[in-house]
Design an enzyme around this catalytic site. Structure first.
Site, PDB file in Angstrom:
ATOM      1  N   TYR A  35      12.347  14.974 -41.148  1.00 55.97           N
ATOM      2  CA  TYR A  35      12.999  13.871 -40.424  1.00 55.97           C
ATOM      3  C   TYR A  35      12.247  12.550 -40.663  1.00 55.97           C
ATOM      4  O   TYR A  35      12.857  11.510 -40.931  1.00 55.97           O
ATOM      5  CB  TYR A  35      13.037  14.235 -38.938  1.00 55.97           C
ATOM      6  CG  TYR A  35      13.788  13.285 -38.053  1.00 55.97           C
ATOM      7  CD1 TYR A  35      15.182  13.285 -38.017  1.00 55.97           C
ATOM      8  CD2 TYR A  35      13.110  12.389 -37.216  1.00 55.97           C
ATOM      9  CE1 TYR A  35      15.869  12.416 -37.187  1.00 55.97           C
ATOM     10  CE2 TYR A  35      13.785  11.523 -36.384  1.00 55.97           C
ATOM     11  CZ  TYR A  35      15.172  11.538 -36.363  1.00 55.97           C
ATOM     12  OH  TYR A  35      15.847  10.684 -35.539  1.00 55.97           O
ATOM     13  N   SER A  87      14.024   5.415 -37.116  1.00 54.59           N
ATOM     14  CA  SER A  87      13.453   6.019 -35.910  1.00 54.59           C
ATOM     15  C   SER A  87      11.994   5.627 -35.796  1.00 54.59           C
ATOM     16  O   SER A  87      11.325   5.373 -36.810  1.00 54.59           O
ATOM     17  CB  SER A  87      13.545   7.547 -35.995  1.00 54.59           C
ATOM     18  OG  SER A  87      12.762   8.152 -34.995  1.00 54.59           O
ATOM     19  N   ASN A 102      24.838   5.832 -38.805  1.00 55.84           N
ATOM     20  CA  ASN A 102      24.166   6.431 -37.650  1.00 55.84           C
ATOM     21  C   ASN A 102      24.049   7.950 -37.702  1.00 55.84           C
ATOM     22  O   ASN A 102      23.137   8.518 -37.085  1.00 55.84           O
ATOM     23  CB  ASN A 102      24.930   5.994 -36.382  1.00 55.84           C
ATOM     24  CG  ASN A 102      24.571   6.831 -35.168  1.00 55.84           C
ATOM     25  OD1 ASN A 102      23.527   6.641 -34.554  1.00 55.84           O
ATOM     26  ND2 ASN A 102      25.428   7.795 -34.819  1.00 55.84           N
ATOM     27  N   LYS A 104      13.661   9.061 -42.231  1.00 57.10           N
ATOM     28  CA  LYS A 104      13.762   7.852 -41.412  1.00 57.10           C
ATOM     29  C   LYS A 104      12.920   6.722 -41.995  1.00 57.10           C
ATOM     30  O   LYS A 104      13.196   5.541 -41.756  1.00 57.10           O
ATOM     31  CB  LYS A 104      13.397   8.174 -39.959  1.00 57.10           C
ATOM     32  CG  LYS A 104      14.415   9.099 -39.289  1.00 57.10           C
ATOM     33  CD  LYS A 104      15.816   8.478 -39.280  1.00 57.10           C
ATOM     34  CE  LYS A 104      16.905   9.399 -38.828  1.00 57.10           C
ATOM     35  NZ  LYS A 104      18.229   8.777 -38.819  1.00 57.10           N
ATOM     36  N   ASN A 111      32.475  14.089 -43.189  1.00 54.93           N
ATOM     37  CA  ASN A 111      31.124  14.601 -43.391  1.00 54.93           C
ATOM     38  C   ASN A 111      30.429  13.646 -44.357  1.00 54.93           C
ATOM     39  O   ASN A 111      30.826  13.543 -45.518  1.00 54.93           O
ATOM     40  CB  ASN A 111      31.193  16.016 -43.980  1.00 54.93           C
ATOM     41  CG  ASN A 111      29.820  16.608 -44.151  1.00 54.93           C
ATOM     42  OD1 ASN A 111      28.805  15.908 -44.178  1.00 54.93           O
ATOM     43  ND2 ASN A 111      29.768  17.922 -44.268  1.00 54.93           N
ATOM     44  N   ILE A 159      15.383   8.339 -27.113  1.00 55.75           N
ATOM     45  CA  ILE A 159      16.603   7.913 -26.426  1.00 55.75           C
ATOM     46  C   ILE A 159      17.278   9.163 -25.868  1.00 55.75           C
ATOM     47  O   ILE A 159      17.382  10.176 -26.582  1.00 55.75           O
ATOM     48  CB  ILE A 159      17.564   7.221 -27.428  1.00 55.75           C
ATOM     49  CG1 ILE A 159      16.845   6.112 -28.222  1.00 55.75           C
ATOM     50  CG2 ILE A 159      18.807   6.686 -26.732  1.00 55.75           C
ATOM     51  CD1 ILE A 159      16.302   4.978 -27.419  1.00 55.75           C
TER      52      ILE A 159
HETATM   53  P1  NAP Z   1      23.327  13.123 -31.784  1.00 52.33           P
HETATM   54  O1  NAP Z   1      23.585  12.999 -30.327  1.00 52.33           O
HETATM   55  O2  NAP Z   1      22.882  14.440 -32.326  1.00 52.33           O
HETATM   56  O3  NAP Z   1      24.614  12.619 -32.560  1.00 52.33           O
HETATM   57  C1  NAP Z   1      24.647  12.601 -33.955  1.00 52.33           C
HETATM   58  C2  NAP Z   1      26.081  12.661 -34.384  1.00 52.33           C
HETATM   59  O4  NAP Z   1      26.094  12.684 -35.828  1.00 52.33           O
HETATM   60  C3  NAP Z   1      26.775  13.951 -33.916  1.00 52.33           C
HETATM   61  O5  NAP Z   1      28.048  13.658 -33.412  1.00 52.33           O
HETATM   62  C4  NAP Z   1      26.849  14.761 -35.175  1.00 52.33           C
HETATM   63  O6  NAP Z   1      27.954  15.637 -35.245  1.00 52.33           O
HETATM   64  C5  NAP Z   1      26.997  13.690 -36.227  1.00 52.33           C
HETATM   65  N1  NAP Z   1      26.701  14.217 -37.554  1.00 52.33           N
HETATM   66  C6  NAP Z   1      25.743  15.113 -37.900  1.00 52.33           C
HETATM   67  N2  NAP Z   1      25.822  15.399 -39.202  1.00 52.33           N
HETATM   68  C7  NAP Z   1      26.877  14.680 -39.689  1.00 52.33           C
HETATM   69  C8  NAP Z   1      27.475  14.583 -40.961  1.00 52.33           C
HETATM   70  N3  NAP Z   1      27.032  15.283 -42.006  1.00 52.33           N
HETATM   71  N4  NAP Z   1      28.540  13.753 -41.116  1.00 52.33           N
HETATM   72  C9  NAP Z   1      29.017  13.044 -40.070  1.00 52.33           C
HETATM   73  N5  NAP Z   1      28.487  13.111 -38.833  1.00 52.33           N
HETATM   74  C10 NAP Z   1      27.432  13.921 -38.646  1.00 52.33           C
HETATM   75  O7  NAP Z   1      22.220  12.077 -32.266  1.00 52.33           O
HETATM   76  P2  NAP Z   1      21.707  10.712 -31.580  1.00 52.33           P
HETATM   77  O8  NAP Z   1      20.525  11.051 -30.760  1.00 52.33           O
HETATM   78  O9  NAP Z   1      22.834   9.947 -31.020  1.00 52.33           O
HETATM   79  O10 NAP Z   1      21.143   9.979 -32.878  1.00 52.33           O
HETATM   80  C11 NAP Z   1      21.944   9.120 -33.671  1.00 52.33           C
HETATM   81  C12 NAP Z   1      21.078   8.553 -34.786  1.00 52.33           C
HETATM   82  O11 NAP Z   1      19.955   7.858 -34.231  1.00 52.33           O
HETATM   83  C13 NAP Z   1      20.504   9.613 -35.722  1.00 52.33           C
HETATM   84  O12 NAP Z   1      20.461   9.123 -37.035  1.00 52.33           O
HETATM   85  C14 NAP Z   1      19.100   9.808 -35.189  1.00 52.33           C
HETATM   86  O13 NAP Z   1      18.218  10.279 -36.173  1.00 52.33           O
HETATM   87  C15 NAP Z   1      18.750   8.391 -34.735  1.00 52.33           C
HETATM   88  N6  NAP Z   1      17.720   8.363 -33.707  1.00 52.33           N
HETATM   89  C16 NAP Z   1      17.881   8.996 -32.512  1.00 52.33           C
HETATM   90  C17 NAP Z   1      16.853   8.959 -31.576  1.00 52.33           C
HETATM   91  C18 NAP Z   1      16.957   9.629 -30.243  1.00 52.33           C
HETATM   92  O14 NAP Z   1      15.950   9.647 -29.533  1.00 52.33           O
HETATM   93  N7  NAP Z   1      18.082  10.163 -29.840  1.00 52.33           N
HETATM   94  C19 NAP Z   1      15.666   8.289 -31.876  1.00 52.33           C
HETATM   95  C20 NAP Z   1      15.543   7.678 -33.098  1.00 52.33           C
HETATM   96  C21 NAP Z   1      16.573   7.706 -34.010  1.00 52.33           C
HETATM   97  P3  NAP Z   1      27.856  17.167 -34.719  1.00 52.33           P
HETATM   98  O15 NAP Z   1      27.355  17.086 -33.345  1.00 52.33           O
HETATM   99  O16 NAP Z   1      29.249  17.670 -34.792  1.00 52.33           O
HETATM  100  O17 NAP Z   1      26.896  17.845 -35.618  1.00 52.33           O
END
Ligand code: NAP
Length: 246
Positions: free
Chosen positions: A154, A141, A89, A158, A62, A187
């Site tokens: 958020y 982001s 990430n 970011k 965590n 994404i």
């Molecule tokens: P995601 O599918 O929700 O995956 C995030 C992962 O981080 C999940 O496995 C989650 O675990 C884990 N996590 C959450 N809290 C945590 C903690 N305290 N310690 C360790 N791990 C933790 O998100 P994603 O869309 O792949 O996004 C990844 C990153 O890119 C994030 O920082 C997000 O803000 C950024 N981002 C995403 C997008 C997009 O469109 N998807 C756009 C811009 C930026 P659990 O599932 O078990 O909670």
């Protein structure tokens, strides 16, 4: 292979962009620590990497917990001898308009997306200073650059991780540590799949390419920035958003 024998930690590596990044790094020859909360998600990413002939280890971490983060770095060094790359990430959302946002929503997102990035960045930097080299990449982001309806918490985080990346680039360059941020657009991951179809369509229409992104698009950007091809790139933010502006 661009990351041959590099030791890389990917937080939130169990699914979404993190899992895709872990797989990509392994394909590029890195030994990958998949660090996340959920044991099953981590195991899935690790076994996908191993089935493809790559090298990965699982760590339940965590990022909001200092002790767990320090152990993650210590265990990685114990196993592999060093930490070359950290992908900061892990991140969450807890959306609400400003007028309705609860303090707990603010605190939760700040805790993971800002304090978590600080915890991991600081612990990694201490190790990277010892070994006189490394790369730290923070997940920003498009929302951090332009703001977004319903995402006060958020957006603040970011934007904040860009500030940390720029500051760390200045402080850590003398130890041969590069630090950058990547700002993905929308994404397709479990995080965005929660969004209404209408919002996703709107996001798509904002890109001159009329497209949403895929986790691999971000993984490719991380792989480039982590590699020696990016040796002269530090303190910057790379937008990977199909040209979209919110
Ligand atoms: P995601 O599918 O929700 O995956 C995030 C992962 O981080 C999940 O496995 C989650 O675990 C884990 N996590 C959450 N809290 C945590 C903690 N305290 N310690 C360790 N791990 C933790 O998100 P994603 O869309 O792949 O996004 C990844 C990153 O890119 C994030 O920082 C997000 O803000 C950024 N981002 C995403 C997008 C997009 O469109 N998807 C756009 C811009 C930026 P659990 O599932 O078990 O909670």
């Amino acid at each position: 292979m661009r990351l041959q024998d590099k030791i890389a930690i990917v937080t939130g590596g169990g699914r979404g962009i993190g899992a895709s990044t872990a797989r990509k790094f392994a394909l590029e020859g890195a030994k990958v620590v998949v660090a996340d909360l959920n044991e099953e998600d981590i195991a899935k990413t690790v076994s996908e990497i191993e089935e493809a002939g790559g090298n990965a280890v699982a760590m339940v971490v965590n990022v909001t917990d200092r002790e767990q983060v320090d152990n993650m770095i210590a265990n990685t060094v114990a196993k592999f001898g060093r930490v070359d790359i950290v992908i900061n990430n892990a991140g969450i959302t807890a959306d609400a308009q400003l007028l309705k946002m609860e303090e707990s929503q603010w605190d939760r997102v700040i805790d993971v997306n800002l304090k978590g990035v600080f915890n991991v960045g600081q612990a990694a930097a201490r190790q990277m200073k010892e070994q006189q080299g490394g790369v730290i990449l923070n997940a920003s982001s498009i929302v951090g650059l332009y703001g977004n309806f319903g995402q006060t918490n958020y957006a603040a985080t970011k934007w904040g991780v860009i500030g940390m990346a720029k500051t760390w680039a200045k402080e850590l360059g003398r130890f041969n540590i590069r630090v950058n941020a990547v700002a993905p657009g929308f994404i397709m991951t479990p995080m965005t799949e929660k969004m209404p179809e209408k919002v996703l369509e709107m996001m798509k229409s904002k890109s001159p390419l009329s497209s949403l992104g895929y986790p691999e698009d971000i993984a490719n950007a991380y792989a480039f920035l982590a590699s020696d091809e990016a040796r002269f790139i530090t303190g910057t933010v790379l937008s990977v958003d199909g040209g979209a502006v919110l």
